[in-house]
Design a protein around this motif. Structure first.
Motif, PDB file in Angstrom:
ATOM      1  N   GLU A  14      43.964   8.496   6.768  1.00 53.83           N
ATOM      2  CA  GLU A  14      43.707   7.065   6.917  1.00 53.83           C
ATOM      3  C   GLU A  14      44.956   6.277   6.569  1.00 53.83           C
ATOM      4  OE1 GLU A  14      39.883   5.201   5.456  1.00 53.83           O
ATOM      5  OE2 GLU A  14      41.279   4.256   4.039  1.00 53.83           O
ATOM      6  N   VAL A  15      45.307   5.292   7.375  1.00 52.45           N
ATOM      7  CA  VAL A  15      46.420   4.403   7.076  1.00 52.45           C
ATOM      8  C   VAL A  15      45.927   2.968   7.214  1.00 52.45           C
ATOM      9  CG1 VAL A  15      47.296   4.520   9.459  1.00 52.45           C
ATOM     10  CG2 VAL A  15      48.824   3.777   7.604  1.00 52.45           C
ATOM     11  N   VAL A  16      46.139   2.159   6.167  1.00 57.07           N
ATOM     12  CA  VAL A  16      45.669   0.777   6.173  1.00 57.07           C
ATOM     13  C   VAL A  16      46.802  -0.149   5.740  1.00 57.07           C
ATOM     14  CG1 VAL A  16      43.271   1.419   5.744  1.00 57.07           C
ATOM     15  CG2 VAL A  16      44.769   0.907   3.803  1.00 57.07           C
ATOM     16  N   PHE A  17      46.668  -1.429   6.118  1.00 61.27           N
ATOM     17  CA  PHE A  17      47.704  -2.425   5.885  1.00 61.27           C
ATOM     18  C   PHE A  17      47.090  -3.635   5.193  1.00 61.27           C
ATOM     19  CE2 PHE A  17      48.341  -0.040   9.754  1.00 61.27           C
ATOM     20  CZ  PHE A  17      49.642   0.421   9.635  1.00 61.27           C
ATOM     21  N   GLY A  18      47.724  -4.076   4.081  1.00 61.03           N
ATOM     22  CA  GLY A  18      47.229  -5.249   3.382  1.00 61.03           C
ATOM     23  C   GLY A  18      47.318  -5.090   1.879  1.00 61.03           C
ATOM     24  N   ARG A  19      46.392  -5.736   1.175  1.00 61.57           N
ATOM     25  CA  ARG A  19      46.343  -5.669  -0.287  1.00 61.57           C
ATOM     26  C   ARG A  19      45.474  -4.489  -0.704  1.00 61.57           C
ATOM     27  NH1 ARG A  19      47.174  -9.521  -4.235  1.00 61.57           N
ATOM     28  NH2 ARG A  19      47.356 -11.121  -2.621  1.00 61.57           N
ATOM     29  N   ASN A  20      45.971  -3.705  -1.670  1.00 63.29           N
ATOM     30  CA  ASN A  20      45.238  -2.503  -2.060  1.00 63.29           C
ATOM     31  C   ASN A  20      45.675  -2.052  -3.453  1.00 63.29           C
ATOM     32  OD1 ASN A  20      43.454  -0.391  -1.743  1.00 63.29           O
ATOM     33  ND2 ASN A  20      44.430   0.443   0.077  1.00 63.29           N
TER      34      ASN A  20
END
Length: 338
Positions: free
Chosen positions: A110-116
């Motif tokens: 999984e690859v996600v973009f943003g605040r984490n």
């Protein structure tokens, strides 16, 4: 007026069914966690303006939605939108940013973009017996960060192996990255941090430059009969100044007894990089040499979604060339998750 016919009704049902097949509804959730807390210094009290004495404390209450949308059999879109909710401090905003991202998932992971949450934060496993409270491990150990403008990659799960990688875009994130670091974090773990599918967990994490911190940590957990034990060892330094460093550790224990979960935790840091140490350093003319903490408490289950809790936390900061700083923190609270 358009007259509804059997044919029109059938068409409407087909459209609705088609829409439902294409767009899954998100899951809405929330976590409401409020406590009554008495503190001598206010250093660890959350959701207030650092008030001392007896206060209402907001412990990371939040609401959000999350979900996934199938693109094809091998790929799906994933997303999460979460905000913090504060109802205990008149001087603070009602809502605040928490994990909010969008990305893709499949056989590659999984690859996600943003605040984490950073991968380094995730390397704590399930050791923290008082997470999101005024005895959270962040009071002793730095690096429990949530940062925006980031790219997060999660490894596909293979047996009990888990992993995560965080990269923060430096050009888009003043104050959260360091010119002296590479601004990434990672962790690898093996086992089950919840100690349900396996009676052990081991892991390690590293961060370089995020929030100006360079650090590594080792995490271990084991379950012996009903007793759950955990430990973290961490070595930290400021990315831009390696002479500003500290070593610290956390040990914890949990034991179920009927509807009760008894908990205890001890922490030590030989510097001032954790939350308590940094606030003590800013409140003294001397130099913080080390910080210790021990906490005892427990939870009482009311239902699957709600429980009462209470704990006593003792903090001590040894100060060179000035008086030591101590804090006795007593907390009782109620948490509801949906």
């Amino acid at each position: 007026m358009l007259k509804r016919t059997p044919a029109l009704s059938a068409a409407a049902l087909l459209v609705a069914a088609s829409f439902g097949a294409q767009a899954e509804m998100p899951t809405f959730y929330g976590d409401l966690n409020i406590s009554l807390t008495d503190s001598d210094t206010g250093y660890t009290v959350q959701g207030t303006s650092g008030d001392t004495g007896t206060v209402l404390e907001n412990n990371s209450s939040n609401i959000g939605m999350k979900g996934a949308h199938d693109i094809n059999g091998a790929l799906k879109l994933v997303y999460k939108v979460e905000v913090g909710v504060n109802g205990t401090d008149n001087d603070a905003d009602t809502f605040s940013s928490r994990n909010t991202y969008i990305g893709l998932a499949g056989g590659f992971g999984e690859v996600v973009f943003g605040r984490n949450d950073t991968a380094f934060k995730g390397s704590e496993g399930g050791v923290d017996a008082f997470g999101n409270l005024n005895a959270d491990i962040v009071m002793i150990l730095p690096g429990q960060d949530r940062v925006a403008d980031g790219i997060t990659y999660v490894l596909p799960k293979v047996d009990m192996l888990t992993g995560k990688f965080t990269y923060i875009l430096e050009d888009d994130n003043d104050g959260a990255t360091s010119d002296d670091g590479d601004n990434y974090a990672l962790f690898l773990g093996y086992g089950d941090k919840g100690l349900k599918k396996a009676n052990f967990y081991v892991g390690g994490g590293y961060v370089d430059g995020i929030k100006g911190l360079t650090a590594w940590r080792l995490t271990g957990q084991v379950k012996v009969a009903d007793l759950a034990l955990g430990a973290i060892y961490q070595s930290s330094e400021k990315t831009a100044d390696s002479s500003a460093e500290s070593d610290g550790y956390i040990v914890s224990a949990k034991y179920p007894l009927g509807n009760f979960m008894l908990k205890a935790q001890y922490g030590y840091e030989d510097g001032a990089m954790g939350t308590f140490g940094k606030k003590a350093q800013g409140d003294t003319t001397g130099t913080v040499e080390d910080v210790t903490n021990y906490t005892i408490g427990g939870d009482y289950t009311l239902s699957k979604s709600a429980y009462l809790y209470g704990h006593y936390a003792k903090y001590e900061a040894s100060i060179k060339d000035a008086a030591d700083i101590e804090d006795d923190v007593v907390t009782v609270g109620l948490r509801y998750r949906f």
